[in-house]
Motif scaffolding. Structure first.
Motif, PDB file in Angstrom:
ATOM      1  N   LEU A 274      -3.050   7.951  -9.336  1.00 19.60           N
ATOM      2  CA  LEU A 274      -2.849   8.549  -8.022  1.00 19.60           C
ATOM      3  C   LEU A 274      -3.650   9.842  -7.918  1.00 19.60           C
ATOM      4  O   LEU A 274      -4.478   9.992  -7.023  1.00 19.60           O
ATOM      5  CB  LEU A 274      -1.348   8.803  -7.814  1.00 19.60           C
ATOM      6  CG  LEU A 274      -0.842   9.096  -6.408  1.00 19.60           C
ATOM      7  CD1 LEU A 274       0.671   9.095  -6.394  1.00 19.60           C
ATOM      8  CD2 LEU A 274      -1.347  10.402  -5.857  1.00 19.60           C
ATOM      9  N   VAL A 275      -3.397  10.742  -8.848  1.00 21.23           N
ATOM     10  CA  VAL A 275      -4.060  12.047  -8.808  1.00 21.23           C
ATOM     11  C   VAL A 275      -5.578  11.872  -8.717  1.00 21.23           C
ATOM     12  O   VAL A 275      -6.259  12.591  -7.993  1.00 21.23           O
ATOM     13  CB  VAL A 275      -3.683  12.856 -10.075  1.00 21.23           C
ATOM     14  CG1 VAL A 275      -4.503  14.133 -10.156  1.00 21.23           C
ATOM     15  CG2 VAL A 275      -2.191  13.159 -10.078  1.00 21.23           C
TER      16      VAL A 275
ATOM     17  N   ARG B  56       7.351  18.224  -4.258  1.00 22.34           N
ATOM     18  CA  ARG B  56       7.924  18.412  -5.601  1.00 22.34           C
ATOM     19  C   ARG B  56       6.811  18.589  -6.632  1.00 22.34           C
ATOM     20  O   ARG B  56       6.927  19.400  -7.548  1.00 22.34           O
ATOM     21  CB  ARG B  56       8.832  17.223  -5.946  1.00 22.34           C
ATOM     22  CG  ARG B  56       9.518  17.329  -7.291  1.00 22.34           C
ATOM     23  CD  ARG B  56      10.435  18.536  -7.372  1.00 22.34           C
ATOM     24  NE  ARG B  56      10.935  18.750  -8.731  1.00 22.34           N
ATOM     25  CZ  ARG B  56      10.239  19.375  -9.673  1.00 22.34           C
ATOM     26  NH1 ARG B  56       9.035  19.847  -9.412  1.00 22.34           N
ATOM     27  NH2 ARG B  56      10.751  19.537 -10.873  1.00 22.34           N
ATOM     28  N   GLY B  57       5.742  17.832  -6.473  1.00 22.77           N
ATOM     29  CA  GLY B  57       4.602  17.946  -7.381  1.00 22.77           C
ATOM     30  C   GLY B  57       3.905  19.293  -7.265  1.00 22.77           C
ATOM     31  O   GLY B  57       3.488  19.874  -8.271  1.00 22.77           O
ATOM     32  N   TRP B  58       3.809  19.803  -6.040  1.00 15.43           N
ATOM     33  CA  TRP B  58       3.130  21.085  -5.842  1.00 15.43           C
ATOM     34  C   TRP B  58       3.878  22.242  -6.506  1.00 15.43           C
ATOM     35  O   TRP B  58       3.322  23.312  -6.712  1.00 15.43           O
ATOM     36  CB  TRP B  58       2.998  21.410  -4.333  1.00 15.43           C
ATOM     37  CG  TRP B  58       2.337  20.347  -3.515  1.00 15.43           C
ATOM     38  CD1 TRP B  58       1.547  19.322  -3.956  1.00 15.43           C
ATOM     39  CD2 TRP B  58       2.409  20.193  -2.083  1.00 15.43           C
ATOM     40  NE1 TRP B  58       1.129  18.551  -2.892  1.00 15.43           N
ATOM     41  CE2 TRP B  58       1.638  19.062  -1.726  1.00 15.43           C
ATOM     42  CE3 TRP B  58       3.047  20.910  -1.062  1.00 15.43           C
ATOM     43  CZ2 TRP B  58       1.499  18.632  -0.405  1.00 15.43           C
ATOM     44  CZ3 TRP B  58       2.904  20.481   0.257  1.00 15.43           C
ATOM     45  CH2 TRP B  58       2.139  19.349   0.578  1.00 15.43           C
ATOM     46  N   MET B  59       5.159  22.022  -6.799  1.00 16.85           N
ATOM     47  CA  MET B  59       5.977  23.070  -7.422  1.00 16.85           C
ATOM     48  C   MET B  59       5.767  23.138  -8.927  1.00 16.85           C
ATOM     49  O   MET B  59       6.223  24.086  -9.579  1.00 16.85           O
ATOM     50  CB  MET B  59       7.461  22.815  -7.125  1.00 16.85           C
ATOM     51  CG  MET B  59       7.788  22.862  -5.626  1.00 16.85           C
ATOM     52  SD  MET B  59       9.472  22.270  -5.269  1.00 16.85           S
ATOM     53  CE  MET B  59      10.420  23.669  -5.864  1.00 16.85           C
ATOM     54  N   SER B  64      -3.347  18.978 -10.450  1.00 17.89           N
ATOM     55  CA  SER B  64      -3.077  17.712  -9.797  1.00 17.89           C
ATOM     56  C   SER B  64      -4.191  17.550  -8.778  1.00 17.89           C
ATOM     57  O   SER B  64      -5.267  18.117  -8.939  1.00 17.89           O
ATOM     58  CB  SER B  64      -1.699  17.717  -9.161  1.00 17.89           C
ATOM     59  OG  SER B  64      -1.441  16.468  -8.553  1.00 17.89           O
ATOM     60  N   TYR B  65      -3.945  16.795  -7.695  1.00 21.89           N
ATOM     61  CA  TYR B  65      -5.012  16.608  -6.727  1.00 21.89           C
ATOM     62  C   TYR B  65      -5.238  17.855  -5.871  1.00 21.89           C
ATOM     63  O   TYR B  65      -6.271  17.999  -5.244  1.00 21.89           O
ATOM     64  CB  TYR B  65      -4.766  15.363  -5.860  1.00 21.89           C
ATOM     65  CG  TYR B  65      -3.475  15.390  -5.100  1.00 21.89           C
ATOM     66  CD1 TYR B  65      -3.435  15.823  -3.782  1.00 21.89           C
ATOM     67  CD2 TYR B  65      -2.293  14.983  -5.695  1.00 21.89           C
ATOM     68  CE1 TYR B  65      -2.237  15.860  -3.086  1.00 21.89           C
ATOM     69  CE2 TYR B  65      -1.102  15.009  -5.002  1.00 21.89           C
ATOM     70  CZ  TYR B  65      -1.073  15.450  -3.703  1.00 21.89           C
ATOM     71  OH  TYR B  65       0.109  15.493  -3.020  1.00 21.89           O
ATOM     72  N   ILE B  66      -4.242  18.733  -5.819  1.00 18.72           N
ATOM     73  CA  ILE B  66      -4.443  20.075  -5.254  1.00 18.72           C
ATOM     74  C   ILE B  66      -3.760  21.074  -6.190  1.00 18.72           C
ATOM     75  O   ILE B  66      -2.862  20.703  -6.937  1.00 18.72           O
ATOM     76  CB  ILE B  66      -3.890  20.240  -3.812  1.00 18.72           C
ATOM     77  CG1 ILE B  66      -2.474  19.642  -3.684  1.00 18.72           C
ATOM     78  CG2 ILE B  66      -4.812  19.648  -2.768  1.00 18.72           C
ATOM     79  CD1 ILE B  66      -1.823  19.999  -2.364  1.00 18.72           C
ATOM     80  N   MET B 280      -4.326  -2.012  -9.510  1.00 20.52           N
ATOM     81  CA  MET B 280      -3.388  -0.939  -9.178  1.00 20.52           C
ATOM     82  C   MET B 280      -4.247   0.285  -8.907  1.00 20.52           C
ATOM     83  O   MET B 280      -5.066   0.653  -9.745  1.00 20.52           O
ATOM     84  CB  MET B 280      -2.485  -0.714 -10.387  1.00 20.52           C
ATOM     85  CG  MET B 280      -1.377   0.263 -10.185  1.00 20.52           C
ATOM     86  SD  MET B 280      -0.437   0.512 -11.736  1.00 20.52           S
ATOM     87  CE  MET B 280       0.730  -0.830 -11.648  1.00 20.52           C
ATOM     88  N   GLU B 281      -4.088   0.864  -7.750  1.00 25.39           N
ATOM     89  CA  GLU B 281      -5.019   1.935  -7.380  1.00 25.39           C
ATOM     90  C   GLU B 281      -4.292   3.056  -6.666  1.00 25.39           C
ATOM     91  O   GLU B 281      -3.431   2.809  -5.820  1.00 25.39           O
ATOM     92  CB  GLU B 281      -6.129   1.341  -6.491  1.00 25.39           C
ATOM     93  CG  GLU B 281      -7.219   2.323  -6.140  1.00 25.39           C
ATOM     94  CD  GLU B 281      -8.496   1.643  -5.625  1.00 25.39           C
ATOM     95  OE1 GLU B 281      -8.616   0.401  -5.723  1.00 25.39           O
ATOM     96  OE2 GLU B 281      -9.367   2.365  -5.116  1.00 25.39           O
ATOM     97  N   GLY B 282      -4.656   4.286  -6.984  1.00 21.82           N
ATOM     98  CA  GLY B 282      -4.031   5.451  -6.374  1.00 21.82           C
ATOM     99  C   GLY B 282      -4.714   5.833  -5.077  1.00 21.82           C
ATOM    100  O   GLY B 282      -5.896   5.586  -4.882  1.00 21.82           O
ATOM    101  N   ILE B 283      -3.918   6.448  -4.189  1.00 22.21           N
ATOM    102  CA  ILE B 283      -4.494   6.928  -2.922  1.00 22.21           C
ATOM    103  C   ILE B 283      -4.032   8.348  -2.663  1.00 22.21           C
ATOM    104  O   ILE B 283      -2.861   8.684  -2.906  1.00 22.21           O
ATOM    105  CB  ILE B 283      -4.091   6.016  -1.737  1.00 22.21           C
ATOM    106  CG1 ILE B 283      -4.806   6.486  -0.468  1.00 22.21           C
ATOM    107  CG2 ILE B 283      -2.629   5.879  -1.585  1.00 22.21           C
ATOM    108  CD1 ILE B 283      -4.013   6.554   0.787  1.00 22.21           C
ATOM    109  N   VAL B 284      -4.947   9.202  -2.211  1.00 25.34           N
ATOM    110  CA  VAL B 284      -4.624  10.552  -1.754  1.00 25.34           C
ATOM    111  C   VAL B 284      -5.208  10.673  -0.350  1.00 25.34           C
ATOM    112  O   VAL B 284      -6.401  10.460  -0.135  1.00 25.34           O
ATOM    113  CB  VAL B 284      -5.218  11.616  -2.703  1.00 25.34           C
ATOM    114  CG1 VAL B 284      -5.019  13.011  -2.124  1.00 25.34           C
ATOM    115  CG2 VAL B 284      -4.577  11.526  -4.084  1.00 25.34           C
ATOM    116  N   VAL B 285      -4.353  10.973   0.589  1.00 29.00           N
ATOM    117  CA  VAL B 285      -4.741  10.880   1.998  1.00 29.00           C
ATOM    118  C   VAL B 285      -5.897  11.811   2.366  1.00 29.00           C
ATOM    119  O   VAL B 285      -6.730  11.489   3.216  1.00 29.00           O
ATOM    120  CB  VAL B 285      -3.513  11.100   2.905  1.00 29.00           C
ATOM    121  CG1 VAL B 285      -2.999  12.530   2.806  1.00 29.00           C
ATOM    122  CG2 VAL B 285      -3.817  10.743   4.346  1.00 29.00           C
TER     123      VAL B 285
END
Lengths: 344, 344
Positions: A274-275, B56-59, B64-66, B280-285
């Motif tokens: 995902l990341v 929750r991830g940003w905390m 990560s992605y950001i 299986m593939e991740g997506i980040v908008v």
């Protein structure tokens, strides 16, 4: 040559389904007379059989990409052999062929099973065992898996586990030819040295004697763009932690998990997909059967030009099949594992 | 309207990084004066904020992605608001906008941060909260994730977890519009009934009160061609056991794992990807930001035509942010969770 009717066919059959590593008790040894082929049929004398990690899966009950080997059946195996009797104009006596021959000395293929056996004539000058390795199923797995699922671009970093194995050596050599940085993972100094010095990989991480995480960090400074996975388990998780944005992970096998008596260990780091907007995709070589000729032609040209090598680990004797197979799972084989059943 | 200088800006800041579920102790509440925008800047009064599992991830610390929200910083959040002062010709007082406003009553966006904030004018007639749902990040996540990673074809079976949530409702409705059979997974009878009766899903499995495995078997008789995963954990494994050849699994999130204090549970059935040649593939908008206008236009047309619905779960009051966020993790929210910070 003896007449067909005087020959005996020694066979290895699946006697019971193994729990964990297969033992000699899971096999039975039988002897049958050899029959003449009927109209359109071909009789092949087995010379070499391919021993592959996938065989462990075929011994389990339950649905997979092909049906399991039935209890009591001759164990399934691909091989190369020599035609010793033929009622089919496409195959002449003394032709060398590659086909599904199974673990036995002679394979009688009736006309109606010829297509399913995948039988085709091979050029013995490339080396008979090469047809079970770089020019065979493992080679095609590496070729189509890397090129069509991995989509490598020059300059990308490709990591391949089981690097000294049949699929691994093919993947790494193709990736080098396509201009990638290639890092192998293999067990032991001898294999790692061979992969780097003989096959030309940029580096090889010895998972038995060094820290794989540290090795990935050192040898993949820009991260991992493509991971060709033959082993699964902890190494898959370690690579997941190092993938780049848009990375491709080709799931070819998971040899570390095949003899588990506990549940398979799933990749805890899968959210790295995902990341990194990355992709994990499975490959089964049979899907590319109608284009094997394309892959074989390209690989044969590399072999002829000396830009690709094919190394096999030959165990001699049908009777040694049970122990030979285990070499795959303890990592003892060095190169593609084959069983020599007869001399030419 | 009061003059800017008399306003106070109440804010919610990250006081410490949570272990497991965030508690009120992880937040601090501050009050600051509100400043006039400088040249090119815009001052926005927050009306609604989007509460999302990704928060929750940003905390958490770490890449990560950001980047994570820094300790002491105002918590990151997207929202919709009304321009109350502007030194920028692109935004006029009384314009409604969508932007990264963060968890606070007023957001001053200097000119140099306008682009990064993603600020754009919105049409309030579509419903302000719709811009945080079907027309917002969740909607775009569902739209691009399903269509560009999932590649649905009419007649295929699509399963979506978190079906009554913001992303899930969008995914399922788009999949129906594209001619797929759609099976949701949601918690509780009310959500499942809504998903089927109001949104038109073919079925919805209540993971809190029924056997998900049996539900998948019943409602996906031809297997699962596409799984849009918002939850991870055991449900991902159950779906992996049901995928078809060539299936696509979109990894959008794993809400079941975000508050783990133990390692993430990897999908033990991942080798189903191999057997089924699946992906299986991740997506980040954010990767689709330059084409949001395409997705928004299509979704807005569906909304106008009445072929798509958008349901939000509104919690009132900035001071209730800590508890409101938790509704996402215990599955209490019914529809896209938003926090109303002020009335228009």
């Amino acid at each position: 040559m003896s007449t067909i009717s005087t020959l005996s066919n020694h066979q290895v059959r699946l006697a019971s389904r193994p729990v964990g590593l297969p033992t000699r008790a899971n096999w039975s040894f039988t002897t049958e007379p050899v029959a003449e082929p009927g109209p359109g049929g071909v009789l092949v004398k087995t010379l070499y059989l391919s021993l592959d990690p996938a065989m462990r899966g075929w011994m389990n009950e339950g649905k997979s990409y092909i049906p399991p080997v039935e209890i009591g059946a001759v164990m399934r195996a691909g091989g190369v052999g020599k035609v010793i009797a033929s009622q089919n104009p496409a195959f002449a006596v003394r032709d060398y062929v590659s086909a599904g021959l199974d673990v036995q000395e002679y394979c009688l293929v009736p006309q109606e099973q010829l297509k399913r056996s995948g039988m085709f004539k091979i050029d013995p000058s490339a080396g008979l065992t090469t047809w079970l390795n770089v020019l065979g199923m493992p080679g095609m797995t590496g070729y189509f898996g890397l090129l069509e699922v991995g989509l490598p671009k020059a300059g990308e970093t490709v990591v391949v586990s089981g690097a000294a194995g049949a699929v691994g050596q093919t993947v790494g050599q193709i990736a080098k030819l396509k201009g990638c940085r290639v890092v192998g993972i293999a067990g032991g100094k001898a294999k790692c040295d061979w992969v780097v010095n003989e096959l030309g990989f940029d580096a090889c991480i010895d998972y038995k004697n060094s820290d794989v995480r540290a090795g990935l960090k050192e040898h993949c400074p820009k991260g991992v763009d493509i991971y060709f996975d033959n082993v699964g388990g902890e190494i898959l998780d370690m690579v997941l932690a190092k993938i780049t944005r848009g990375a491709r992970i080709i799931i070819c096998g998971a040899i570390s998990q095949y003899n588990n008596t506990t549940p398979v260990k799933g990749p805890a780091n899968y959210l790295s997909l995902l990341v990194n907007r990355a992709r994990m995709e499975g490959i089964v070589v049979f899907d590319y059967a109608d284009r094997y000729h394309v892959g074989i032609a390209e690989m044969a040209a590399y072999l002829k030009a000396g830009t690709m090598k094919s190394r096999e680990d030959v165990v001699v004797g049908l009777e040694n099949f049970p122990e030979a197979l285990l070499k795959l799972f303890n990592g003892e084989n060095f190169g593609k594992l084959v069983l020599q059943v007869a001399k030419e």
